[in-house]
Each structure stands twice: as C-alpha cells, then as structure tokens.
Scaffold this motif. Structure first.
Motif, PDB file in Angstrom:
ATOM      1  N   SER A   1     -80.713 -19.019   0.721  1.00  0.00           N
ATOM      2  CA  SER A   1     -80.918 -17.770   1.466  1.00  0.00           C
ATOM      3  C   SER A   1     -79.570 -17.279   1.977  1.00  0.00           C
ATOM      4  O   SER A   1     -78.566 -18.001   1.922  1.00  0.00           O
ATOM      5  CB  SER A   1     -81.829 -18.046   2.671  1.00  0.00           C
ATOM      6  N   ALA A   2     -79.586 -16.067   2.534  1.00  0.00           N
ATOM      7  CA  ALA A   2     -78.340 -15.502   3.076  1.00  0.00           C
ATOM      8  C   ALA A   2     -77.812 -16.396   4.197  1.00  0.00           C
ATOM      9  O   ALA A   2     -76.605 -16.657   4.286  1.00  0.00           O
ATOM     10  CB  ALA A   2     -78.624 -14.096   3.611  1.00  0.00           C
ATOM     11  N   GLU A   3     -78.728 -16.882   5.025  1.00  0.00           N
ATOM     12  CA  GLU A   3     -78.298 -17.727   6.139  1.00  0.00           C
ATOM     13  C   GLU A   3     -77.573 -18.980   5.623  1.00  0.00           C
ATOM     14  O   GLU A   3     -76.528 -19.378   6.150  1.00  0.00           O
ATOM     15  CB  GLU A   3     -79.559 -18.138   6.915  1.00  0.00           C
ATOM     16  N   GLN A   4     -78.108 -19.573   4.570  1.00  0.00           N
ATOM     17  CA  GLN A   4     -77.475 -20.765   4.003  1.00  0.00           C
ATOM     18  C   GLN A   4     -76.122 -20.415   3.389  1.00  0.00           C
ATOM     19  O   GLN A   4     -75.157 -21.161   3.513  1.00  0.00           O
ATOM     20  CB  GLN A   4     -78.392 -21.411   2.947  1.00  0.00           C
ATOM     21  N   ILE A   5     -76.048 -19.273   2.722  1.00  0.00           N
ATOM     22  CA  ILE A   5     -74.777 -18.897   2.074  1.00  0.00           C
ATOM     23  C   ILE A   5     -73.703 -18.660   3.139  1.00  0.00           C
ATOM     24  O   ILE A   5     -72.533 -19.014   2.943  1.00  0.00           O
ATOM     25  CB  ILE A   5     -74.991 -17.676   1.150  1.00  0.00           C
ATOM     26  N   ARG A   6     -74.090 -18.148   4.277  1.00  0.00           N
ATOM     27  CA  ARG A   6     -73.104 -17.985   5.368  1.00  0.00           C
ATOM     28  C   ARG A   6     -72.569 -19.350   5.802  1.00  0.00           C
ATOM     29  O   ARG A   6     -71.373 -19.509   6.019  1.00  0.00           O
ATOM     30  CB  ARG A   6     -73.745 -17.287   6.572  1.00  0.00           C
ATOM     31  N   LYS A   7     -73.476 -20.325   5.883  1.00  0.00           N
ATOM     32  CA  LYS A   7     -73.023 -21.678   6.274  1.00  0.00           C
ATOM     33  C   LYS A   7     -72.036 -22.219   5.236  1.00  0.00           C
ATOM     34  O   LYS A   7     -71.020 -22.808   5.570  1.00  0.00           O
ATOM     35  CB  LYS A   7     -74.212 -22.653   6.347  1.00  0.00           C
ATOM     36  N   VAL A   8     -72.374 -22.000   3.953  1.00  0.00           N
ATOM     37  CA  VAL A   8     -71.502 -22.468   2.866  1.00  0.00           C
ATOM     38  C   VAL A   8     -70.108 -21.861   3.029  1.00  0.00           C
ATOM     39  O   VAL A   8     -69.091 -22.560   2.962  1.00  0.00           O
ATOM     40  CB  VAL A   8     -72.119 -22.083   1.495  1.00  0.00           C
ATOM     41  N   CYS A   9     -70.064 -20.552   3.258  1.00  0.00           N
ATOM     42  CA  CYS A   9     -68.764 -19.879   3.350  1.00  0.00           C
ATOM     43  C   CYS A   9     -67.991 -20.378   4.577  1.00  0.00           C
ATOM     44  O   CYS A   9     -66.778 -20.568   4.511  1.00  0.00           O
ATOM     45  CB  CYS A   9     -68.945 -18.363   3.357  1.00  0.00           C
TER      46      CYS A   9
ATOM     47  N   LEU B   1     -71.922 -13.652  -6.373  1.00  0.00           N
ATOM     48  CA  LEU B   1     -72.359 -13.220  -5.052  1.00  0.00           C
ATOM     49  C   LEU B   1     -71.528 -13.878  -3.944  1.00  0.00           C
ATOM     50  O   LEU B   1     -71.066 -13.219  -3.006  1.00  0.00           O
ATOM     51  CB  LEU B   1     -73.835 -13.615  -4.912  1.00  0.00           C
ATOM     52  N   VAL B   2     -71.318 -15.181  -4.079  1.00  0.00           N
ATOM     53  CA  VAL B   2     -70.560 -15.908  -3.055  1.00  0.00           C
ATOM     54  C   VAL B   2     -69.106 -15.411  -3.034  1.00  0.00           C
ATOM     55  O   VAL B   2     -68.520 -15.181  -1.968  1.00  0.00           O
ATOM     56  CB  VAL B   2     -70.631 -17.439  -3.295  1.00  0.00           C
ATOM     57  N   ALA B   3     -68.531 -15.203  -4.225  1.00  0.00           N
ATOM     58  CA  ALA B   3     -67.135 -14.720  -4.277  1.00  0.00           C
ATOM     59  C   ALA B   3     -67.042 -13.326  -3.652  1.00  0.00           C
ATOM     60  O   ALA B   3     -66.131 -13.047  -2.866  1.00  0.00           O
ATOM     61  CB  ALA B   3     -66.642 -14.713  -5.724  1.00  0.00           C
ATOM     62  N   ASP B   4     -67.989 -12.465  -3.963  1.00  0.00           N
ATOM     63  CA  ASP B   4     -67.999 -11.106  -3.375  1.00  0.00           C
ATOM     64  C   ASP B   4     -68.085 -11.180  -1.857  1.00  0.00           C
ATOM     65  O   ASP B   4     -67.398 -10.472  -1.143  1.00  0.00           O
ATOM     66  CB  ASP B   4     -69.237 -10.313  -3.855  1.00  0.00           C
ATOM     67  N   TYR B   5     -68.966 -12.069  -1.402  1.00  0.00           N
ATOM     68  CA  TYR B   5     -69.174 -12.173   0.045  1.00  0.00           C
ATOM     69  C   TYR B   5     -67.898 -12.661   0.735  1.00  0.00           C
ATOM     70  O   TYR B   5     -67.484 -12.131   1.759  1.00  0.00           O
ATOM     71  CB  TYR B   5     -70.361 -13.110   0.332  1.00  0.00           C
ATOM     72  N   LEU B   6     -67.258 -13.671   0.141  1.00  0.00           N
ATOM     73  CA  LEU B   6     -66.005 -14.176   0.737  1.00  0.00           C
ATOM     74  C   LEU B   6     -64.939 -13.079   0.763  1.00  0.00           C
ATOM     75  O   LEU B   6     -64.202 -12.942   1.735  1.00  0.00           O
ATOM     76  CB  LEU B   6     -65.491 -15.387  -0.056  1.00  0.00           C
ATOM     77  N   ARG B   7     -64.868 -12.302  -0.310  1.00  0.00           N
ATOM     78  CA  ARG B   7     -63.875 -11.201  -0.342  1.00  0.00           C
ATOM     79  C   ARG B   7     -64.152 -10.201   0.765  1.00  0.00           C
ATOM     80  O   ARG B   7     -63.245  -9.716   1.412  1.00  0.00           O
ATOM     81  CB  ARG B   7     -63.870 -10.524  -1.715  1.00  0.00           C
ATOM     82  N   ARG B   8     -65.449  -9.916   0.943  1.00  0.00           N
ATOM     83  CA  ARG B   8     -65.797  -8.961   2.011  1.00  0.00           C
ATOM     84  C   ARG B   8     -65.418  -9.493   3.387  1.00  0.00           C
ATOM     85  O   ARG B   8     -65.192  -8.722   4.313  1.00  0.00           O
ATOM     86  CB  ARG B   8     -67.306  -8.677   1.998  1.00  0.00           C
ATOM     87  N   GLN B   9     -65.357 -10.820   3.492  1.00  0.00           N
ATOM     88  CA  GLN B   9     -64.935 -11.415   4.770  1.00  0.00           C
ATOM     89  C   GLN B   9     -63.401 -11.468   4.875  1.00  0.00           C
ATOM     90  O   GLN B   9     -62.865 -12.056   5.804  1.00  0.00           O
ATOM     91  CB  GLN B   9     -65.452 -12.865   4.914  1.00  0.00           C
ATOM     92  N   GLY B  10     -62.730 -10.951   3.857  1.00  0.00           N
ATOM     93  CA  GLY B  10     -61.265 -10.890   3.915  1.00  0.00           C
ATOM     94  C   GLY B  10     -60.547 -12.074   3.283  1.00  0.00           C
ATOM     95  O   GLY B  10     -59.348 -12.262   3.495  1.00  0.00           O
TER      96      GLY B  10
END
Ligand code: ASP
Length: 449
Positions: free
Chosen positions: A13-21, A126-135
């Motif tokens: 889930s999104a919540e889990q992916i945030r923990k991963v990042c 998705l994870v790579a995109d999310y990390l990029r969005r976090q800078g």
C-alpha cells in the motif's frame, strides 16, 4: 554499498511504500534496492502477482482478460493516488499492462511470465518516481539493460554466470537504483521469471554482483524464529544463523527467505540481514558464513508435508554393482527430481515430492522398477512429512539424537525414517503428515523451552 530487498507486504500500500522510502533514505549506503510486487494488505487480500496470473489465465482461456486486468490497475491506482503521484504515473502503468495483455500467446509459459513480471516492473517505476518527487536521485532499472540474463526455463529460471560481469556495473550508477525483482531475460531477449517468491533471488544475485557489504532483506517479521510462530506461541528469535543452517530450514518450510536465494551470497560470502519494514530498528536476524556455537547447538526446527517414499528391496542388493545408479536413472528418465535416498543393506527408498509423483507416474515407475530392475518388493508410502532439526553445533554435541527421539516418543509419534545428512548440520525425520505439528511442538519444548 548495501543491497536492500523489500518483499510484497512492504509494498502492499502507499503507507508501506512510504516506510520503504524512509528506510532507504535513512542510510546513504542503501543504493541498490530490489522491490517485489505489491503483496497482501491483510489476510484474505490478493497479491498483485496472483491477480496478474489470473489475467494470463483468462487470456489463455480465450477470454479478453479485461476484468482481471482492471483489478490490477485498481491496485496500482489506489497506491499512486494515495502517494499523491501525477496522472502520468498511472497512465504508463495502465499502458504497460495493456501491452503485456496484448503480447503473443503462442508460448504460454513466456506469455504468463510477461504478465507475472508486471507487478515488480511497475512497482519499481512507482517507487523511483516517488523518491524523485521527494527530491532524491532515483532510477528504475531495466533488468534487460542491466544484464539480468537467465536460463530458458519460464517460471523457474536461474541466473546465468555471464550475467554477473555486466550487473557489476550497477555499482557505478549514481543515486538510488530501484531494481524490479523476480524476472530477467533469456539470451534471446524474452522475459522469464524466477520461481515464485523470486525477488529474494534477484536481491542475492545483485548483492553478489556488486559485492555489497550487506544484503538486507526486509519483510514483515522482526526476525527469523526457531520454529513456525503459527505452531509455537512466541518462539525464540534467531539472532545469528549460518547460510547452511538457513538453507536447510528454508528447504523444510521456513518461508522467510527463498531457499534458492542464499546461493549467490553464500559463494560471495556476503552477510544477510533479515529485517522488518514495520519495525526497522529491531535487530533482525543475521545470516553469516560462521557463527559462535556456544551453547546453542540447535538453531531451528521445521517441518514440511507433501512427500512420498518409494521403497525398493532386492536380496543381496549390496553386492549388485550399479543397482542404485539404475534405479535413479529411471527417475531421471521420468524427469522426477529425488530429494533423499535413505538405504539399508538390501533396500533403498527414494523420497520425492508428491506434486511430481501423481498416480499415473507411480504406476509407470513401479512397473519399470519391477521389470527392469527385478526388485523383490516395491511399495509407495504417501502422506509423509519431513521434520528437520538444524544446527551447526550438532557435529560436536553428544546426545542430540537421543533428545530428539525422546521428543518423538513424548508426542506419541511413530518415526517412519531417520536420515542424518553427511553435512551433520541437520537431522531429518520422516513422519506421517498428520503428526507434523505435534512433532515440531514436542521438539521445540525439548530444545528451547
Ligand atoms: N511477486 C512474486 C511472487 O509473489 C515474487 C516475490 O514476491 O518475490 O511470487
């Protein structure tokens, strides 16, 4: 540099992916990250890989598979939306899935693998995109370009030795590399997958290829336990375990780690840490080349059902040169892998998994043993479970077998077979399937209570 792998529940889930990042960016040496496909969010939920398999099955059954595909899109859509990703992200995932659904079905195995891999491939993006969005600088890696070359065995592929040289170049990449687990490519360029749970294998191959200082494997438990927590309440945790011990326990049903995943790190001598995404500060379990045995001769107990034993006897078998070879040749001819071969003076049993020994096969094999090998007696016993008591300390500790067999007696379980491997890392016992759990519980009380 560390190689880090996250399993399906860590990406469900999104919540889990945030923990991963958060875990990834908390340590700058976590530069090579392997992801599984989103797994189950709770009991009763479905893994994205299972949903993808039903898409493939629908298409192979000549249906259009659109409804099945929509369920996969919905899983990714929910994650993307909750992560606040732009519409582009979901667009490319949708297009990718549709392209896979439209792929050539002539080879059913390869077609199914192309779909099965979509969970990991899109999760990495998705994870790579999310990390990029976090800078952060992050890239999703294409396993074909990176050189993940596998054998031509759809659904059951193995890495080819030549892959390692090219994969090593991942060391030179800047930023965080997100590598999709579970699949690679044949030399001819077609996608093939490892066996189920194979992202662990991808992680181990990459750790070995880049000569990682550590391979961290994040899952949803604080550590490896000495016995299945579904059978034993609050079992002891394992702080340290050797590759050989872990290999034997994985074989016998420890599901924390894919049993094929240890081979690359074992040969490269890279330590492994099993950790919990939901509790990353917990020390976890370290899998290492050697451990201090101290007063812990036994490190784990496992049991797994679903075996059968083919018993063959022939008077004066011990004098007959070539009997064993001819017997096993017969299994090779029938493409049946054998697991163990306990033997007596005039008899030999071949233990195989029931899933590869259906009744038609049984009839054929027994007929051949009787006629081609002129055996005196041949019989098959189904419904067997193998119980393993594992520990490097076994070699130097007197009386362990006596303690183990006393535990069987206390549980009132009849022993069908005993096999102490020549490695002396484990003792193996055969019991009836229905006695498996009681046996594990009794052995646990003997060695750990
Ligand atoms: N997603 C694949 C599976 O469910 C591989 C993995 O998770 O390791 O088997």
């Amino acid at each position: 540099m560390k190689t880090v792998k996250f399993g399906g529940s860590s990406l469900a889930s999104a919540e889990q992916i945030r923990k991963v990042c958060d875990i990834v960016i908390a340590d700058r040496t976590r530069r090579l990250v392997v992801v599984s496909a989103p797994g189950k969010r709770e009991d009763g939920d479905e893994k994205v890989t299972d949903l993808l398999i039903s898409v493939a099955e629908a298409r192979l059954a000549r249906r259009d598979g659109i409804d099945e595909l929509a369920r996969v899109v919905a899983r990714f859509a929910q994650i993307a939306e909750e992560l606040g990703m732009s519409a582009d992200t979901l667009d490319y995932i949708r297009q990718d899935l549709q392209a896979r659904l439209a792929a050539d079905t002539a080879d059913e195995g390869l077609f199914t693998d192309t779909l099965k891999a979509a969970g990991e491939a899109n999760c990495a993006r998705l994870v790579a995109d999310y990390l990029r969005r976090q800078g952060h600088e992050a890239h999703a890696i294409d396993p074909r370009e990176a050189g993940m070359i596998l054998s031509d065995e759809p659904g059951n592929a193995r890495v080819l030795q030549q892959a390692y040289g090219k994969l090593r170049q991942l060391r030179e990449r800047t930023g965080i590399s997100i590598f999709p687990g579970f699949f690679g490519y044949k030399e001819s360029g077609r996608l093939v997958t490892f066996p189920r749970g194979g992202s662990d294998i991808t992680g181990a191959i990459l750790a070995a290829a880049v000569d990682a200082e550590l391979y961290e494997n994040f899952t949803d438990v604080d550590s490896v336990y000495v016995a299945n927590p579904r059978l034993i309440e609050n079992p002891c945790a394992v702080a340290e375990i050797t590759y050989r011990e872990m290999r034997e326990l994985s074989y016998a049903g420890f599901s924390v780690f894919h049993d094929e995943a240890l081979e690359p790190v074992f040969h490269a001598g890279i330590p492994v840490a099993v950790k919990n995404t939901n509790n990353p500060m917990a020390p976890g379990t370290r899998i290492v080349p050697h451990r201090e045995i101290g007063n812990v001769p036994v490190v784990g107990i496992a049991g797994t059902a679903g075996f059968c034993s083919i018993y063959v006897s022939r008077y004066l078998m011990n004098r007959e040169i070539g009997f064993g070879r001819r017997l096993l040749q017969l299994f090779e001819d029938e493409a049946i892998p054998f697991e163990h071969t306990p033997s007596g003076i005039d008899n030999l049993s071949v233990i195989v998994r029931e899933e590869v020994f259906d009744h038609a096969t049984e009839e054929r094999v027994l007929r051949r043993i009787r006629t081609e090998l002129a055996a005196d007696e041949v019989s098959v016993e189904r419904g067997l479970a193998l119980i393993m008591v594992v520990g490097e300390g076994m070699r130097h500790t007197v009386g362990l077998a006596a303690r183990a067999t006393a535990a069987f007696a206390r549980a009132n379980v009849n022993l069908e077979m005993i096999n102490q491997g020549s490695s002396e890392v484990s003792m193996m016992f055969g019991v009836k399937d229905h006695d498996k759990d009681a046996t594990v519980q009794s052995l646990y009380s003997e060695f750990f209570d």
